[in-house]
Design an enzyme around this catalytic site. Structure first.
Site, PDB file in Angstrom:
ATOM      1  N   ASP A   1      15.455 102.614  32.943  1.00  0.00           N
ATOM      2  CA  ASP A   1      16.783 102.608  32.322  1.00  0.00           C
ATOM      3  C   ASP A   1      16.911 101.604  31.183  1.00  0.00           C
ATOM      4  OD1 ASP A   1      16.856 100.204  33.672  1.00  0.00           O
ATOM      5  OD2 ASP A   1      18.672 100.630  34.801  1.00  0.00           O
TER       6      ASP A   1
ATOM      7  N   TYR B   1      12.494  93.875  25.926  1.00  0.00           N
ATOM      8  CA  TYR B   1      11.456  93.162  26.660  1.00  0.00           C
ATOM      9  C   TYR B   1      10.275  92.759  25.776  1.00  0.00           C
ATOM     10  CZ  TYR B   1      13.570  93.887  31.259  1.00  0.00           C
ATOM     11  OH  TYR B   1      14.404  93.842  32.350  1.00  0.00           O
TER      12      TYR B   1
END
Length: 454
Positions: free
Chosen positions: A173, A268
Site C-alpha cells: 500500500d 522509502y
C-alpha cells in the site's frame, strides 16, 4: 471465475490491521459480497483479543455473515475463495531487533529496508510457502491469496522460486498511500489519478501522474520543492500517518527530488539515498517498533479490553488505504474488472532493461486470471543501476535462505546500499544470526581458513 458470496480467510487474524481491513470489506459488501470471514493466526491469545472487535465491526453491517476464529488451517481455508495474508513472523519483538541491531553499527534500522528488511525476509519466506501449501491443500482450486506480508519484494521472489504457479498476488500500500497524498495536494480523490510507476517494492519512482489525461507531475514537483509530499498542513493529508516519523518520511521526498527531480520517488528511497541523515535522526533505544507497540498496538488492545468489559468500542483503529486497496484488488480479481493497480509481478519485459525474472512493481490490469502488467519500457541508466544492485541483494538473500548459505547472506547484506562496508555487513549479520536463532534457517559457512567446508 469465482462465484459470490465469497468465503474469505485472513491469515494473520491477530494483526492490528485486521479491524480496518474488515471495516473496508463491510462498507463494500454490495460490491464484494461475503458469506463468511475467517480469522486464522498461530497466536491464539492475540487473535482472541482482536476477534471481538472484528465481530463488532461485522455485526454493525451484517447479521448474516458467518464469523469464524481459528488456529486450525483446515478450518480456516477449507473451501475459501480468497485469503488475505498479513504475516509477521516474530511479531514486533523481532521487528525491534531488526531496527536496533543495525543502528548499533551506525546503519539504518528499518523493518523492510536495509539489514532489517533482509532479516525479516529470512524469517518470512519459508513460512509464507507453508501458508501457500495449506491454502492449496484446503481452499477452492481457483482461490487467490492476496499477500500483504512484508518484506514484499523478498517474499515475492521466494514465492517465484519455490511456488511459481501459486495463485498469489503480492501487493503493497505504500505507492497507494503516496497517491493519496498526491490527490490531497492536487485536490482530487486518489482514484482520479492515473499513474505510471516502475521499480521494486519500496524502491521505485512515479514517472507520470495524470488527472483527466493531463500530467500533474510538474505541479507536484513545485509543491514537493516547498513541502515534500504533504499538504501545507500535514495533518490534512494523512491522519493515520500524522505522527512525527511519518511526517518526516513524506518531507524527505523533497531532498531526494532536489537532487533527482525527474521522477517522484517512493518515500522509502530515503533509506537508500540518504542513510546517514536517517541514522542521525533515529533513536537507537526507541525505534519505530517501539512507537507502534506503544501507540497503535496499545490503543487497539486497550479498546478491545474495554469493549469486552463494557460493550462500548472506542474509536481505536483507522480505515485507510491499507484496507481499501486490498479490497479493491480482490474485487478486480473476483469479477474480472481489469482495474489498473500498482502490484508486484514477474517482470517478463515490463521494465525492458531489467531481467525477465525480476519481481517488479508496475501498473497492471487485474483480471480474474491474475495481473496483466503494463510495459514501462527502458528506464534510465541511473535508475536501472540502483534497481540492479537492490535486486541482486534481494535475490542473494533468497538464495541464502534456500541454500542455508552464510556467504550469500553476507553478500546480500554487503550489496545493500544502506550498508557502507563488508565489515558492517558481517558484524550486523553475525549479531542477527544470534537474535534470529528461533526463526532463521541455519546458515552454514562454505569456506573456513581458505578451505571448502562442504
Amino acid at each position: 471465475m469465482l462465484k459470490s458470496p465469497f468465503i474469505l480467510a485472513i491469515a494473520g487474524g491477530g494483526s492490528t490491521y485486521t479491524p480496518g481491513i474488515v471495516k473496508s470489506l463491510m462498507v463494500r459488501l454490495s460490491d464484494f459480497p461475503l458469506a463468511e470471514i475467517r480469522l486464522y493466526d498461530i497466536d491464539e491469545a492475540r487473535q482472541n483479543t482482536i476477534a471481538p472487535v472484528v465481530e463488532k465491526v461485522i455485526r454493525d453491517h451484517s447479521q448474516s455473515i458467518r464469523f469464524t476464529v481459528t488456529t486450525c488451517p483446515e478450518t480456516a481455508f477449507s473451501g475459501a475463495h480468497f485469503v488475505f495474508a498479513q504475516m509477521r513472523v516474530g511479531q514486533y519483538k523481532m521487528r525491534e531487533q531488526d531496527e536496533k541491531i543495525p543502528l548499533r553499527h551506525g546503519v539504518v534500522g528499518q523493518e523492510t529496508c536495509g539489514p532489517g528488511g533482509l532479516a525479516y525476509g529470512l524469517r518470512t519466506i519459508l513460512p509464507m510457502v507453508e501458508l501457500i501449501d495449506l491454502v492449496e491443500r484446503y481452499a477452492d482450486p481457483k482461490a487467490w491469496i492476496v499477500n500483504y506480508s512484508n518484506p514484499a519484494a523478498i517474499v515475492a521472489e521466494g514465492i517465484r522460486r519455490l511456488r511459481p504457479r501459486a495463485r498469489v498476488l503480492n501487493i503493497c500500500d505504500m505507492p497507494v498511500a503516496a497517491m493519496r497524498n498526491m490527490g490531497a495536494i492536487l485536490g482530487v480523490d486518489r482514484h482520479k489519478l492515473d499513474v505510471d510507476y516502475f521499480g521494486l517494492n519500496h524502491f521505485g519512482w512515479f514517472t507520470q501522474v495524470r488527472v483527466d489525461g493531463e500530467d500533474k507531475l510538474p505541479e507536484l514537483r513545485r509543491h514537493v520543492a516547498k513541502f515534500g509530499l504533504l499538504t501545507e498542513d500535514a495533518a490534512q493529508t494523512d491522519p493515520q500517518h500524522a505522527d512525527p516519523s511519518w511526517v518526516k518520511t513524506w518531507r524527505n521526498i523533497k531532498p531526494i527530488m532536489d537532487c533527482f527531480p525527474e521522477y517522484l520517488p517512493n518515500p522509502y528511497l530515503q533509506y537508500y539515498l540518504m542513510p546517514n541523515q536517517i541514522v542521525e535522526h533515529q533513536n537507537p533505544d526507541y525505534t519505530r517498533a517501539n512507537e507502534v507497540m506503544d501507540g497503535r498496538e496499545k490503543k487497539l488492545f486497550a479498546a478491545a479490553v474495554e469493549y469486552q468489559q463494557t460493550g462500548i468500542l472506542p474509536d481505536a483503529f483507522h480505515v485507510g488505504v491499507h484496507g481499501e486497496f486490498i479490497v479493491e484488488v480482490a474485487r478486480s480479481l473476483a469479477f474480472d474488472l481489469r482495474q489498473r493497480h500498482l502490484v508486484i509481478v514477474e517482470n517478463q519485459g515490463a521494465i525492458a532493461n531489467l531481467p525477465d525474472d525480476a519481481m517488479v512493481e508496475v501498473p497492471a490490469y487485474i483480471t480474474a486470471n491474475g495481473p496483466e502488467p503494463v510495459r514501462m519500457g527502458n528506464v534510465p541508466l541511473f535508475h536501472q543501476t540502483l534497481l540492479m544492485q537492490q535486486l541482486a541483494s534481494e535475490q542473494l538473500l533468497v538464495e541464502a535462505t534456500l541454500e542455508g548459505s552464510y556467504e550469500k547472506a553476507l553478500q546480500a547484506f554487503t550489496l545493500n546500499r544502506t550498508v557502507p562496508t563488508m565489515e558492517h555487513a558481517q558484524a550486523i549479520l553475525d549479531e542477527m544470526i544470534v537474535a534470529n536463532q528461533d526463526y532463521w534457517p541455519q546458515l552454514q559457512h562454505a569456506w573456513q581458513n581458505g578451505e571448502a567446508t562442504r
